[in-house]
Motif scaffolding. Sequence first.
Motif, PDB file in Angstrom:
ATOM      1  N   LEU A 204       0.843  -1.194   0.000  1.00  0.00           N
ATOM      2  CA  LEU A 204       0.000   0.000   0.000  1.00  0.00           C
ATOM      3  C   LEU A 204       0.879   1.245   0.000  1.00  0.00           C
ATOM      4  O   LEU A 204       2.031   1.206   0.430  1.00  0.00           O
ATOM      5  CB  LEU A 204      -0.889   0.026   1.254  1.00  0.00           C
ATOM      6  CG  LEU A 204      -1.845  -1.159   1.435  1.00  0.00           C
ATOM      7  CD1 LEU A 204      -2.468  -1.124   2.815  1.00  0.00           C
ATOM      8  CD2 LEU A 204      -2.910  -1.124   0.352  1.00  0.00           C
ATOM      9  N   THR A 205       0.311   2.347  -0.429  1.00  0.00           N
ATOM     10  CA  THR A 205       1.045   3.617  -0.418  1.00  0.00           C
ATOM     11  C   THR A 205       1.479   3.957   0.999  1.00  0.00           C
ATOM     12  O   THR A 205       2.616   4.394   1.226  1.00  0.00           O
ATOM     13  CB  THR A 205       0.166   4.740  -0.996  1.00  0.00           C
ATOM     14  OG1 THR A 205      -0.223   4.370  -2.313  1.00  0.00           O
ATOM     15  CG2 THR A 205       0.903   6.059  -1.023  1.00  0.00           C
ATOM     16  N   SER A 206       0.594   3.759   1.963  1.00  0.00           N
ATOM     17  CA  SER A 206       0.942   4.102   3.349  1.00  0.00           C
ATOM     18  C   SER A 206       2.077   3.233   3.877  1.00  0.00           C
ATOM     19  O   SER A 206       2.906   3.693   4.671  1.00  0.00           O
ATOM     20  CB  SER A 206      -0.291   3.992   4.248  1.00  0.00           C
ATOM     21  OG  SER A 206      -0.869   2.712   4.156  1.00  0.00           O
ATOM     22  N   THR A 207       2.157   1.985   3.443  1.00  0.00           N
ATOM     23  CA  THR A 207       3.251   1.108   3.860  1.00  0.00           C
ATOM     24  C   THR A 207       4.570   1.605   3.260  1.00  0.00           C
ATOM     25  O   THR A 207       5.590   1.675   3.955  1.00  0.00           O
ATOM     26  CB  THR A 207       2.989  -0.338   3.398  1.00  0.00           C
ATOM     27  OG1 THR A 207       1.695  -0.739   3.836  1.00  0.00           O
ATOM     28  CG2 THR A 207       4.018  -1.287   3.964  1.00  0.00           C
ATOM     29  N   ALA A 208       4.558   1.959   1.990  1.00  0.00           N
ATOM     30  CA  ALA A 208       5.768   2.475   1.345  1.00  0.00           C
ATOM     31  C   ALA A 208       6.210   3.785   1.987  1.00  0.00           C
ATOM     32  O   ALA A 208       7.410   4.015   2.184  1.00  0.00           O
ATOM     33  CB  ALA A 208       5.529   2.670  -0.149  1.00  0.00           C
ATOM     34  N   GLN A 209       5.265   4.648   2.352  1.00  0.00           N
ATOM     35  CA  GLN A 209       5.595   5.905   3.022  1.00  0.00           C
ATOM     36  C   GLN A 209       6.227   5.631   4.383  1.00  0.00           C
ATOM     37  O   GLN A 209       7.201   6.268   4.763  1.00  0.00           O
ATOM     38  CB  GLN A 209       4.347   6.766   3.192  1.00  0.00           C
ATOM     39  CG  GLN A 209       4.601   8.090   3.887  1.00  0.00           C
ATOM     40  CD  GLN A 209       5.452   9.030   3.062  1.00  0.00           C
ATOM     41  OE1 GLN A 209       5.156   9.245   1.901  1.00  0.00           O
ATOM     42  NE2 GLN A 209       6.491   9.590   3.654  1.00  0.00           N
TER      43      GLN A 209
ATOM     44  N   LEU B 163     -20.631  -7.268  -0.329  1.00  0.00           N
ATOM     45  CA  LEU B 163     -20.639  -8.686  -0.001  1.00  0.00           C
ATOM     46  C   LEU B 163     -20.611  -8.939   1.500  1.00  0.00           C
ATOM     47  O   LEU B 163     -21.057  -9.979   1.958  1.00  0.00           O
ATOM     48  CB  LEU B 163     -19.447  -9.388  -0.644  1.00  0.00           C
ATOM     49  CG  LEU B 163     -19.388  -9.336  -2.174  1.00  0.00           C
ATOM     50  CD1 LEU B 163     -18.118  -9.997  -2.677  1.00  0.00           C
ATOM     51  CD2 LEU B 163     -20.607 -10.013  -2.777  1.00  0.00           C
ATOM     52  N   ALA B 164     -20.066  -8.003   2.263  1.00  0.00           N
ATOM     53  CA  ALA B 164     -19.928  -8.217   3.694  1.00  0.00           C
ATOM     54  C   ALA B 164     -19.776  -6.883   4.393  1.00  0.00           C
ATOM     55  O   ALA B 164     -19.559  -5.851   3.768  1.00  0.00           O
ATOM     56  CB  ALA B 164     -18.706  -9.094   3.976  1.00  0.00           C
TER      57      ALA B 164
ATOM     58  N   VAL C 171      -8.828  -2.897   3.337  1.00  0.00           N
ATOM     59  CA  VAL C 171     -10.245  -3.093   3.030  1.00  0.00           C
ATOM     60  C   VAL C 171     -10.387  -3.363   1.537  1.00  0.00           C
ATOM     61  O   VAL C 171      -9.573  -2.912   0.733  1.00  0.00           O
ATOM     62  CB  VAL C 171     -11.069  -1.849   3.440  1.00  0.00           C
ATOM     63  CG1 VAL C 171     -10.671  -0.640   2.614  1.00  0.00           C
ATOM     64  CG2 VAL C 171     -12.555  -2.097   3.347  1.00  0.00           C
ATOM     65  N   THR C 172     -11.393  -4.126   1.200  1.00  0.00           N
ATOM     66  CA  THR C 172     -11.731  -4.371  -0.194  1.00  0.00           C
ATOM     67  C   THR C 172     -13.166  -3.917  -0.403  1.00  0.00           C
ATOM     68  O   THR C 172     -14.064  -4.353   0.308  1.00  0.00           O
ATOM     69  CB  THR C 172     -11.602  -5.866  -0.540  1.00  0.00           C
ATOM     70  OG1 THR C 172     -10.266  -6.278  -0.292  1.00  0.00           O
ATOM     71  CG2 THR C 172     -11.957  -6.125  -1.987  1.00  0.00           C
TER      72      THR C 172
END
Length: 167
Positions: free
Chosen positions: A89-94, A127-128, A120-121
């Motif tokens: 994710l972008t936040s992980t790379a940041q 679906l849920a 999240v998807t």
Amino acid sequence: MVLILYLTQMLQLLPKHKLAMRFNQLTATLAFDKVINASGRVPEINALKLDNAGVEYSNRGIKVDKYLTTSANNIYAMGDIVDKTAPALTSTAQFEADYLSALLTNKTTEPLRYPVIGTVTFTFPQLAQAGISIDKAKEDSNYSIKDIDITQGDFFMLEQMITHDYH
């Protein structure tokens, strides 16, 4: 009908629920009721010629240690190209960029420790869901419903949203 596309070079949405696609030199046009894009991330590392630099990698990405150091001690890697269990994710790379900056400027000597990273998807139709519905919460005195302000930001706001606890 299920169609799985791998390494498609071109997709084009046509009128009347048709999809044109080209793979290598083959072109096809198919009709669908719905088209679902479930694209994944595959690191594009072949052009980097990592073997020449002594950097180990797998089909999941570049191998790094807990300091983001590759098998070549003077080369670091971060972001989606890294073979890791944390989400791409972008936040992980940041977070990794902030950590690496702190490490290389001697502001930390601790190994990288990822915070809890929520993912999240979104699907349509839904679906849920997690938790109870608003209607059920209104009926149950154990819950309270509050209006909250939602802020729309950009990638530069990520720094303010990420906890900078590297160890």
